[in-house]
Design a protein around this motif. Sequence first.
Motif, short mmCIF file in Angstrom:
data_model
loop_
_atom_site.label_atom_id
_atom_site.label_comp_id
_atom_site.label_asym_id
_atom_site.label_seq_id
_atom_site.Cartn_x
_atom_site.Cartn_y
_atom_site.Cartn_z
N SER A 1 0.84 -1.21 0.00
CA SER A 1 0.00 0.00 0.00
C SER A 1 0.86 1.26 0.00
CB SER A 1 -0.91 0.04 1.23
OG SER A 1 -1.72 -1.09 1.26
N GLY A 2 2.06 1.12 0.54
CA GLY A 2 2.91 2.29 0.72
C GLY A 2 3.76 2.66 -0.49
N ILE A 3 3.67 1.93 -1.59
CA ILE A 3 4.50 2.29 -2.76
C ILE A 3 3.61 2.61 -3.96
CG2 ILE A 3 6.69 1.15 -2.21
CD1 ILE A 3 5.67 -1.27 -3.86
N SER A 4 4.19 3.38 -4.88
CA SER A 4 3.42 3.74 -6.07
C SER A 4 3.54 2.63 -7.11
CB SER A 4 3.94 5.05 -6.65
OG SER A 4 5.28 4.87 -7.05
N GLY A 5 2.50 2.49 -7.90
CA GLY A 5 2.49 1.47 -8.94
C GLY A 5 1.11 1.39 -9.55
N ASN A 6 0.94 0.47 -10.48
CA ASN A 6 -0.36 0.31 -11.14
C ASN A 6 -1.47 0.06 -10.12
OD1 ASN A 6 -2.57 -1.31 -12.38
ND2 ASN A 6 -1.39 -0.90 -14.23
N ARG A 7 -2.47 0.93 -10.14
CA ARG A 7 -3.53 0.91 -9.12
C ARG A 7 -4.31 -0.41 -9.11
NH1 ARG A 7 -4.51 3.12 -4.38
NH2 ARG A 7 -5.77 1.32 -3.94
N GLU A 8 -4.63 -0.88 -10.31
CA GLU A 8 -5.42 -2.11 -10.41
C GLU A 8 -4.64 -3.31 -9.85
OE1 GLU A 8 -7.06 -4.19 -14.28
OE2 GLU A 8 -7.09 -2.00 -14.43
N ILE A 9 -3.36 -3.35 -10.16
CA ILE A 9 -2.54 -4.47 -9.70
C ILE A 9 -2.30 -4.37 -8.19
CG2 ILE A 9 -0.32 -5.68 -9.97
CD1 ILE A 9 -2.09 -5.87 -12.45
N LYS A 10 -2.18 -3.14 -7.71
CA LYS A 10 -2.02 -2.96 -6.27
C LYS A 10 -3.23 -3.57 -5.55
CE LYS A 10 -0.31 0.92 -4.40
NZ LYS A 10 -0.10 2.16 -3.61
N ASP A 11 -4.43 -3.29 -6.07
CA ASP A 11 -5.63 -3.86 -5.44
C ASP A 11 -5.61 -5.39 -5.48
OD1 ASP A 11 -6.57 -1.40 -4.81
OD2 ASP A 11 -7.90 -1.22 -6.56
N ILE A 12 -5.11 -5.94 -6.58
CA ILE A 12 -5.05 -7.41 -6.68
C ILE A 12 -4.08 -7.97 -5.63
CG2 ILE A 12 -4.39 -9.36 -8.16
CD1 ILE A 12 -5.29 -7.57 -10.54
N LEU A 13 -2.94 -7.32 -5.49
CA LEU A 13 -1.96 -7.80 -4.50
C LEU A 13 -2.55 -7.71 -3.09
CD1 LEU A 13 1.27 -6.17 -6.00
CD2 LEU A 13 0.81 -8.63 -5.83
#
Length: 293
Positions: free
Chosen positions: A269-281
Motif C-alpha cells: 500500500s505504501g508504494i506507487s504502482g499500477n492501481r489495479e494491480i495494487k488492489d489485486i496484491l
Amino acid sequence: MLNAVLNEKRTVFEAFLEKYLKENNDSSGLFEACAYSLTAGGKRIRPVLAMLACEFLNEPLEKSLHAGLAIEMIHTFSLIHDDLPAIDNDDLRRGMLTCHKKFGEATAILAGDCLILLAFSVIGSSSYSTEIKNDITREIARSCGMQGLVQGEFLDVEAEGKEVDLEEIKRIHYLKTARLFELSMYAGARVARGGRERVAALKKYGMNLGLAFQAIDDILDVTSDGASLGKASQKDEKKGKATIVKVLGLDGARLWAEDLTNKAIQVVSGISGNREIKDILINLADEMKKRVK
Ligand code: FPP
Ligand code: MG
C-alpha cells in the motif's frame, strides 16, 4: 473478481508452459517425468506473483514469463524431492501420484535434478538483457541454495522431533517457502526494470506473503482432511515436524498468519504502482488470510 484475474494469468502461464514442453520434448522418460510433475495441477502462485510484480511496474506480464517458468521449475523440483522416501515419503501430491510413485525413485531424483538445471537454461535462452539474466540467475541460485530453499528443507528435516522456538521456525519458513515468493516478486520487478526502493518493497511483500502461506499450510495440515488438500493431512504431528502450530498453538498460528498478511498489505500500500494491480496484491493477501478463518 480476484479469482477471475488470477485464473486469467494462470491461463497465460499454462499456455507458455505448454509451448515450452512441446518445443523441448525429447521423448525421453526423464522428460516425461519432468513434464508430469510440471503439469500436475499446481496453483502457479509463484509465476503469477512474478507477473503481478511486473505489471505493478507497468510492464506487460509477458516479460515475466521466462522468469516465472524458471521459478516454477525450481518449485517443482523441490516438491518432487520433498516427497521422496528419504524426506517426507508421500504418495500423493495435488491429488495425483507423486513423481517417485509414478516413475520410480531413481527417475524422480533425476527429474528433480534436471528441473533445477532447466530453470537456468530457461533464463539463459530468454531475450532478457545480459544484466537481467545475471541478476536473476544469481538470485535464483541464492534463494535456492545454501541460504535458501535447500537449506530450509535441511533445517526442516533436522528439526523433526525436536523442540523449536519461534525464531527457528520463522527461519525455516523463510528459507523453505518465503524465499521463493520473494524471488518471484524480485524477478517480476527486475524484468520490469524497477528501481531499488520498489523492488525492495515488492520483495518484502513476497516474503510476508510466503511466511503467511507456510503458516497456513501448517494450520491446514491440522484442520483439513486429505481430500480437500490433495495430499495427506495430519502428517506434521505424526512426523514430529517443527510447525508454527506446534510453537504458537492453533489460535496463535492464525493470528501470526493474519499479522503477516497485514504486513504484506501495508508494504504494498505504501508504494506507487499500477492501481489495479495494487488492489489485486492487496486482495490476494486478504484472501489468503481468510483460508484459515
Ligand atoms: C506447496 O506449494 C509448497 C510449500 C508449502 C513449500 C514447502 C517447501 C518445500 C516442500 C521445500 C522442499 C524443498 C526441497 C529442497 C526438497 P503450493 O501449494 O504453491 O504448491 P502447488 O504448486 O502444488 O500449488
Ligand atoms: Mg512434504
